[in-house]
Design an enzyme around this catalytic site. Sequence first.
Site, PDB file in Angstrom:
ATOM      1  N   LYS A 150      54.826  52.247  29.269  1.00  0.00           N
ATOM      2  CA  LYS A 150      55.386  51.436  30.662  1.00  0.00           C
ATOM      3  C   LYS A 150      56.670  52.304  31.129  1.00  0.00           C
ATOM      4  O   LYS A 150      57.545  53.412  29.767  1.00  0.00           O
ATOM      5  CB  LYS A 150      56.581  50.136  30.230  1.00  0.00           C
ATOM      6  CG  LYS A 150      55.176  49.656  29.178  1.00  0.00           C
ATOM      7  CD  LYS A 150      56.355  47.824  29.537  1.00  0.00           C
ATOM      8  CE  LYS A 150      55.533  46.929  28.922  1.00  0.00           C
ATOM      9  NZ  LYS A 150      56.538  45.955  28.371  1.00  0.00           N
ATOM     10  N   LYS A 235      51.056  50.296  17.963  1.00  0.00           N
ATOM     11  CA  LYS A 235      51.700  49.739  18.856  1.00  0.00           C
ATOM     12  C   LYS A 235      50.243  50.487  19.378  1.00  0.00           C
ATOM     13  O   LYS A 235      50.282  49.636  20.017  1.00  0.00           O
ATOM     14  CB  LYS A 235      53.340  50.326  18.936  1.00  0.00           C
ATOM     15  CG  LYS A 235      53.110  50.561  21.189  1.00  0.00           C
ATOM     16  CD  LYS A 235      54.628  50.293  21.077  1.00  0.00           C
ATOM     17  CE  LYS A 235      54.346  49.991  22.845  1.00  0.00           C
ATOM     18  NZ  LYS A 235      55.841  51.123  23.153  1.00  0.00           N
ATOM     19  N   GLU A 245      49.655  44.203  29.452  1.00  0.00           N
ATOM     20  CA  GLU A 245      50.776  43.005  28.594  1.00  0.00           C
ATOM     21  C   GLU A 245      49.814  41.933  29.631  1.00  0.00           C
ATOM     22  O   GLU A 245      50.659  41.406  29.740  1.00  0.00           O
ATOM     23  CB  GLU A 245      52.093  43.215  29.132  1.00  0.00           C
ATOM     24  CG  GLU A 245      53.199  42.449  28.193  1.00  0.00           C
ATOM     25  CD  GLU A 245      54.518  42.227  28.202  1.00  0.00           C
ATOM     26  OE1 GLU A 245      54.132  43.692  27.971  1.00  0.00           O
ATOM     27  OE2 GLU A 245      55.116  41.846  28.060  1.00  0.00           O
ATOM     28  N   HIS A 256      62.826  39.824  21.090  1.00  0.00           N
ATOM     29  CA  HIS A 256      63.980  39.736  22.818  1.00  0.00           C
ATOM     30  C   HIS A 256      63.923  38.701  23.514  1.00  0.00           C
ATOM     31  O   HIS A 256      64.689  39.058  24.254  1.00  0.00           O
ATOM     32  CB  HIS A 256      62.781  41.102  23.526  1.00  0.00           C
ATOM     33  CG  HIS A 256      62.170  42.013  22.435  1.00  0.00           C
ATOM     34  ND1 HIS A 256      62.353  42.774  21.162  1.00  0.00           N
ATOM     35  CD2 HIS A 256      62.950  43.184  23.575  1.00  0.00           C
ATOM     36  CE1 HIS A 256      61.796  43.511  21.346  1.00  0.00           C
ATOM     37  NE2 HIS A 256      62.818  44.306  22.424  1.00  0.00           N
ATOM     38  N   HIS A 273      70.810  47.819  22.907  1.00  0.00           N
ATOM     39  CA  HIS A 273      69.707  46.522  22.962  1.00  0.00           C
ATOM     40  C   HIS A 273      69.218  46.228  21.520  1.00  0.00           C
ATOM     41  O   HIS A 273      68.656  45.562  20.845  1.00  0.00           O
ATOM     42  CB  HIS A 273      68.488  47.832  23.328  1.00  0.00           C
ATOM     43  CG  HIS A 273      67.291  46.371  23.038  1.00  0.00           C
ATOM     44  ND1 HIS A 273      66.823  45.531  24.969  1.00  0.00           N
ATOM     45  CD2 HIS A 273      66.323  46.668  23.004  1.00  0.00           C
ATOM     46  CE1 HIS A 273      65.815  45.734  24.154  1.00  0.00           C
ATOM     47  NE2 HIS A 273      64.929  46.121  23.105  1.00  0.00           N
TER      48      HIS A 273
END
Length: 369
Positions: A150, A235, A245, A256, A273
């Site tokens: 990403k 992952k 995704e 999240h 974050h």
Amino acid sequence: MATMQTVQVELGTRSYPIYVSPGLFAEDGNAKELLRPYAAGRKVLIVADSNVAPLYAAAVERAVREVSGEETALCVFPAGEQSKNFETVAMICRTCAQNQLDRGSLIAGLGGGVTGDMAAFAASIYMRGIDCIQVPTSLLAMVDSGAGGKTGVDLPEGKNLIGSFYQPKAVLMDTEFLKTLPRRELINGFAELIKHAILFDRGLFDKLLNAGDDILTHPPMDEMTELIALSCGLKAGVVSRDEQEKGERMLLNLGHTFGHAIEKVQDFCGFEHGEAVGTGLAASARLARELGLLAQDEEEKIEEIVRKYELPMAIEDCKPEELLHAMYSDKKNRNGTIRLILPHAIGHCEVHHDVPDETILKIWESFLP
Ligand SMILES: NC(=O)c1ccc[n+]([C@@H]2O[C@H](COP(=O)([O-])OP(=O)(O)OC[C@H]3O[C@@H](n4cnc5c(N)ncnc54)[C@H](O)[C@@H]3O)[C@@H](O)[C@H]2O)c1
Ligand SMILES: [Zn+2]
């Protein structure tokens, strides 16, 4: 030197290795050999931020130069999320052009997630796409953003609104680099590591829970190498099965939807974050227990690990109604319902769409001081 760990991201002809080892970029490290297939005879641009460049650009340049046989180019931008924009990507692309990088050249992202996301985004558009490799230096980048493909930048309207899926050719992680990472950034990275453990791997969860007290002060290199490689393996499996995704990769949003709501209500000036995700992991566990999905002792263990890694368990100055409202505007939602990933056990989570607002509000209230 500790043994190097290798994880493969399986994506057919676009598969690539992740190498994790302390001392990879030391003078006698393995980096040169590992870089050879990607850098030999090629022009290379290294992208780094203003914190990381003075620390590690020279070591990475030395390894790259020996292999490529050419002078490397370096593009440095001011550290921080506020640099993650089109202007910086344009600067990276212009530096490529000024240094005569061509379609056979390579961009190396050396740094945290901000650097990696932009270096790979620039690689995906410069001359319609040139190769890139990632050299993550923050724990968050090592366990999360460095692999997976990403890429992107923020807009004033929202984070990560622009980007592409663009896989690197290789990811090289030197865990020694973590020694200069500020403690708060280390903690941010652990939030994502803990997330992977809750999602997929009770063994990794227990390793994290039982780690020595020095894990946040002087993270032992062998232990970190093992934890990072395990996390990358988890992952990598998800990315291999669901690169873009459309299904399983959604699970990586555990914690999240809560976390983004906290960041938004705090106007991105409060928790970092990872900290917001840490609270989000505890909130997901509390909610799952409230709904009868998760056993009490499992939920308590999740709260224990969140505390152990010094992630926040209380949210100041936020109203539950505002937090709930912010959850509805999360960009990962569909059809006006809140999508939540909830643990059914440590190592197994599922997607839920139908949690009543009152129950979510009750959970938010339980996190107020
Ligand atoms: N692409 C993805 O899949 C993905 C996943 C998660 C997060 N992200 C993105 O990653 C970004 C967050 O990543 P981050 O937390 O690494 O941010 P970051 O790149 O800003 O790094 C955090 C801070 O640590 C410093 N730093 C990094 N490595 C260091 C080291 N070894 N020694 C000393 N200082 C060091 C940086 O200069 C920076 O100040 C966000 O923009 C987020 O959107 C992307
Ligand atoms: Zn995250």
